[in-house]
Design a protein around this motif. Sequence first.
Motif, PDB file in Angstrom:
ATOM      1  N   TYR A   1     -13.951 -14.717 -71.205  1.00 53.12           N
ATOM      2  CA  TYR A   1     -13.819 -14.805 -73.029  1.00 53.12           C
ATOM      3  C   TYR A   1     -14.029 -13.063 -73.811  1.00 53.12           C
ATOM      4  O   TYR A   1     -14.737 -12.431 -73.613  1.00 53.12           O
ATOM      5  CB  TYR A   1     -15.046 -15.595 -73.408  1.00 53.12           C
ATOM      6  CG  TYR A   1     -15.725 -15.569 -74.868  1.00 53.12           C
ATOM      7  CD1 TYR A   1     -14.821 -15.761 -75.710  1.00 53.12           C
ATOM      8  CD2 TYR A   1     -16.945 -15.124 -75.250  1.00 53.12           C
ATOM      9  CE1 TYR A   1     -14.523 -16.368 -77.254  1.00 53.12           C
ATOM     10  CE2 TYR A   1     -17.206 -15.084 -76.550  1.00 53.12           C
ATOM     11  CZ  TYR A   1     -15.635 -15.512 -77.636  1.00 53.12           C
ATOM     12  OH  TYR A   1     -16.268 -15.836 -78.590  1.00 53.12           O
TER      13      TYR A   1
ATOM     14  N   ARG B   1     -10.978 -16.662 -77.875  1.00 47.53           N
ATOM     15  CA  ARG B   1     -10.286 -17.714 -76.738  1.00 47.53           C
ATOM     16  C   ARG B   1     -11.166 -17.432 -75.898  1.00 47.53           C
ATOM     17  O   ARG B   1     -11.186 -15.973 -75.587  1.00 47.53           O
ATOM     18  CB  ARG B   1      -9.066 -17.956 -77.203  1.00 47.53           C
ATOM     19  CG  ARG B   1      -9.464 -19.167 -78.401  1.00 47.53           C
ATOM     20  CD  ARG B   1      -8.849 -18.534 -79.766  1.00 47.53           C
ATOM     21  NE  ARG B   1      -8.403 -18.965 -80.539  1.00 47.53           N
ATOM     22  CZ  ARG B   1      -8.391 -19.188 -82.233  1.00 47.53           C
ATOM     23  NH1 ARG B   1      -8.988 -17.971 -82.784  1.00 47.53           N
ATOM     24  NH2 ARG B   1      -7.943 -19.779 -82.202  1.00 47.53           N
ATOM     25  N   ALA B   2     -10.477 -17.920 -74.725  1.00 48.68           N
ATOM     26  CA  ALA B   2     -10.967 -17.475 -73.206  1.00 48.68           C
ATOM     27  C   ALA B   2      -9.511 -17.866 -72.653  1.00 48.68           C
ATOM     28  O   ALA B   2      -9.231 -18.667 -72.401  1.00 48.68           O
ATOM     29  CB  ALA B   2     -12.222 -18.309 -72.657  1.00 48.68           C
TER      30      ALA B   2
ATOM     31  N   VAL C   1     -12.476 -21.922 -77.852  1.00 47.50           N
ATOM     32  CA  VAL C   1     -14.210 -22.040 -77.091  1.00 47.50           C
ATOM     33  C   VAL C   1     -14.425 -22.144 -78.521  1.00 47.50           C
ATOM     34  O   VAL C   1     -14.673 -21.758 -80.164  1.00 47.50           O
ATOM     35  CB  VAL C   1     -14.823 -20.174 -76.727  1.00 47.50           C
ATOM     36  CG1 VAL C   1     -15.872 -20.067 -76.965  1.00 47.50           C
ATOM     37  CG2 VAL C   1     -13.696 -20.012 -76.347  1.00 47.50           C
TER      38      VAL C   1
ATOM     39  N   LEU D   1     -20.322 -22.793 -77.649  1.00 49.95           N
ATOM     40  CA  LEU D   1     -20.440 -22.136 -76.417  1.00 49.95           C
ATOM     41  C   LEU D   1     -20.005 -21.264 -76.811  1.00 49.95           C
ATOM     42  O   LEU D   1     -20.977 -20.312 -75.464  1.00 49.95           O
ATOM     43  CB  LEU D   1     -18.886 -22.528 -75.690  1.00 49.95           C
ATOM     44  CG  LEU D   1     -18.110 -22.268 -74.187  1.00 49.95           C
ATOM     45  CD1 LEU D   1     -19.586 -22.143 -73.541  1.00 49.95           C
ATOM     46  CD2 LEU D   1     -16.851 -22.422 -74.065  1.00 49.95           C
ATOM     47  N   ARG D   2     -20.173 -19.994 -77.792  1.00 50.36           N
ATOM     48  CA  ARG D   2     -19.778 -18.758 -77.812  1.00 50.36           C
ATOM     49  C   ARG D   2     -21.757 -18.275 -78.399  1.00 50.36           C
ATOM     50  O   ARG D   2     -22.297 -17.200 -78.127  1.00 50.36           O
ATOM     51  CB  ARG D   2     -19.203 -18.182 -79.182  1.00 50.36           C
ATOM     52  CG  ARG D   2     -17.854 -18.550 -79.689  1.00 50.36           C
ATOM     53  CD  ARG D   2     -17.388 -18.504 -80.608  1.00 50.36           C
ATOM     54  NE  ARG D   2     -15.636 -18.959 -80.779  1.00 50.36           N
ATOM     55  CZ  ARG D   2     -14.842 -19.392 -81.847  1.00 50.36           C
ATOM     56  NH1 ARG D   2     -15.888 -19.437 -83.496  1.00 50.36           N
ATOM     57  NH2 ARG D   2     -14.018 -19.807 -82.178  1.00 50.36           N
TER      58      ARG D   2
ATOM     59  N   ILE E   1     -17.245 -26.016 -71.526  1.00 55.04           N
ATOM     60  CA  ILE E   1     -16.319 -25.222 -70.634  1.00 55.04           C
ATOM     61  C   ILE E   1     -14.966 -26.769 -70.049  1.00 55.04           C
ATOM     62  O   ILE E   1     -13.578 -26.566 -70.590  1.00 55.04           O
ATOM     63  CB  ILE E   1     -16.361 -24.513 -69.210  1.00 55.04           C
ATOM     64  CG1 ILE E   1     -17.047 -23.084 -70.335  1.00 55.04           C
ATOM     65  CG2 ILE E   1     -14.570 -23.882 -68.790  1.00 55.04           C
ATOM     66  CD1 ILE E   1     -16.830 -21.547 -69.374  1.00 55.04           C
TER      67      ILE E   1
ATOM     68  N   GLY F   1     -13.072 -27.879 -72.801  1.00 54.47           N
ATOM     69  CA  GLY F   1     -12.382 -26.900 -74.120  1.00 54.47           C
ATOM     70  C   GLY F   1     -11.043 -27.461 -73.270  1.00 54.47           C
ATOM     71  O   GLY F   1     -10.757 -28.348 -73.010  1.00 54.47           O
TER      72      GLY F   1
END
Length: 257
Positions: free
Chosen positions: A41, A62-63, A103, A107-108, A138, A141
């Motif tokens: 990420y 984003r990841a 994300v 989650l961040r 995750i 997502g």
Amino acid sequence: MRNIPLDEVDHVERAVLPIGTDYPPGHLLDWHEHRRAQFLYGATGVMVVDTADGSWTVPPERAVLIPAATRHRVRMLGVSTRSLYVEPDAVPWWPASCTVVEVSPLLRELLAVAVGFEAGYSLSGREGAVATLILHEIDAGSPLPFHLRVPASADLARLCHAYLAAPDAGATNAAWAARVAMSERAFTRRFRAETGDSPAVWRRRARLLAAVPLLRQRSVTEVSGRAGYASPAAFTAAFTRSFGMPPSRFAGPANRS
């Protein structure tokens, strides 16, 4: 954990190892692989992840999900990462190829907390609950379409990698076909069979992906010209059609109106 190599902690018996790393602008993590799956990420900046069969552009916040034992390299364009290294048997749902994902705000925040854990964090109580919740977030997502498939054959792959390094709006199918000693029709047919796209469509998408990091430093007008579009409106329409959001979403602070 911050700014420590994975090798120093990979032996620790935790399904999820969070590591935050700050990279200098333009840093290249050359070809490598991890025993664990990786959730990469970018809290800031843009990342470009290459494997043998594709290229993934990861916009800010984003990841990308990288499967275990996948050989890859990463170009870091002003990036501070929050990575998770995950035991493969803990995530049987992990995608079989790299995938860029949205994300969530939750989650961040969880990632920002998790990179403060020690390698041998407690599995009971708050730290263990955060690690468990991270995997649930995750899994929930949404995938994003910031990907280009690279042909399997060496000659076509060389063409594509060279184009990704220096996208040129003036490139033509005829010129590409000549470089691999094929007729234009045969070349186009073979390229489509290996990538799912015509060469022209592939090159256009490559230029749009290359625009993502440029938008951090330049205006939409400047980037549209570099991407080969006659007007910012045409560029914005093509970008939005491809990625589901306008280029203004990726503008750096200085270019936001």
